[in-house]
Enzyme design. Structure first.
Site, short mmCIF file in Angstrom:
data_model
loop_
_atom_site.label_atom_id
_atom_site.label_comp_id
_atom_site.label_asym_id
_atom_site.label_seq_id
_atom_site.Cartn_x
_atom_site.Cartn_y
_atom_site.Cartn_z
N ASP A 11 0.88 -1.17 0.00
CA ASP A 11 0.00 0.00 0.00
C ASP A 11 0.92 1.22 0.00
O ASP A 11 1.39 1.65 1.05
CB ASP A 11 -0.90 0.00 1.24
CG ASP A 11 -1.82 1.21 1.29
OD1 ASP A 11 -2.30 1.62 0.22
OD2 ASP A 11 -2.02 1.74 2.38
N GLU A 72 -0.97 -1.25 -4.84
CA GLU A 72 -2.19 -0.48 -5.10
C GLU A 72 -1.91 0.57 -6.17
O GLU A 72 -0.92 1.30 -6.09
CB GLU A 72 -2.68 0.20 -3.83
CG GLU A 72 -4.01 0.92 -4.05
CD GLU A 72 -4.58 1.46 -2.75
OE1 GLU A 72 -5.35 0.73 -2.09
OE2 GLU A 72 -4.25 2.60 -2.41
N ASP A 145 -2.78 1.13 6.98
CA ASP A 145 -1.91 0.94 5.82
C ASP A 145 -1.47 -0.52 5.72
O ASP A 145 -1.37 -1.09 4.63
CB ASP A 145 -0.67 1.83 5.92
CG ASP A 145 -1.02 3.27 6.25
OD1 ASP A 145 -1.16 4.06 5.31
OD2 ASP A 145 -1.16 3.58 7.44
#
Length: 200
Positions: A11, A72, A145
């Site tokens: 992430d 991501e 996160d």
């Protein structure tokens, strides 16, 4: 006997970069391997911040030897400064995957949420709750996160694993075993939309 697919989920973020590693079997069961966050100080110069994020990701790559990296995908936001930092961290993750000879893929936030919760607009609490349930964790993964990194890894495995972004010539033996098992398995059971109550 088929082997599991080990996915490193990222992430991306410049202050906090979520990092999660999971092993996912062809029957879609998953187990936690590693979860954490690489951090950089906002007061440091950009090159030092990127080096800190790279060091955190590199350490996990070396320690856990994933078969594939899932990151991501950066998307437009109103905060241009935030997007820039996210894009830079994403680039670091993809670069390190290439340096280690590991295939990489990207997934949008809505793809990840839909894969994990069945709802593309799920909030962070819902994602954390479903990740904990899938990985059979006693507590919700923290911070958000880190939970997002695990969700990205699970999303990638469930949406096609190694075959989503790699050709036959680049597959490792573990990835070929995963692909073959995926072809043999029964259709997946859809996860029902989950609503999580927050607060008192």
């Amino acid at each position: 006997m088929s082997r599991s697919l080990r996915v490193l989920g990222i992430d991306p973020g410049l202050t906090r970069c979520g990092i999660g590693v999971v092993d996912v079997s062809a029957d879609r069961t998953a187990s936690l391997v590693h979860v954490g966050v690489a951090r950089s100080a906002p007061t440091d110069p950009i090159e030092k911040r990127l080096a800190a994020i790279a060091a955190g990701i590199r350490e996990v790559l070396r320690a856990h030897d994933p078969h594939v990296v899932a990151v991501e995908r950066v998307f437009a936001q109103n905060n241009r400064h935030s997007v820039m930092g996210t894009a830079q961290a994403s680039g670091i993750a993809l670069l390190l995957a290439a340096e280690h000879g590991i295939p990489a893929a990207t997934h949008t936030p809505s793809e990840v949420k839909a894969a994990i919760t069945g709802y593309g607009s799920a909030d962070k609490r819902q994602v954390q709750t479903m990740v904990a349930r899938v990985l059979r964790l006693d507590v919700l993964p923290q911070p958000a996160d880190a939970a997002d990194a695990l969700a990205i890894a699970l999303c990638h495995a469930w949406r096609g694993g190694a075959t989503a972004s790699t050709g036959e010539e680049t597959l490792t033996p573990a990835q070929r075993a995963w692909r073959d098992a995926e072809k043999r398995r029964t259709p997946p059971v859809r996860v029902a939309r989950t609503h999580v109550r927050t607060g008192a």
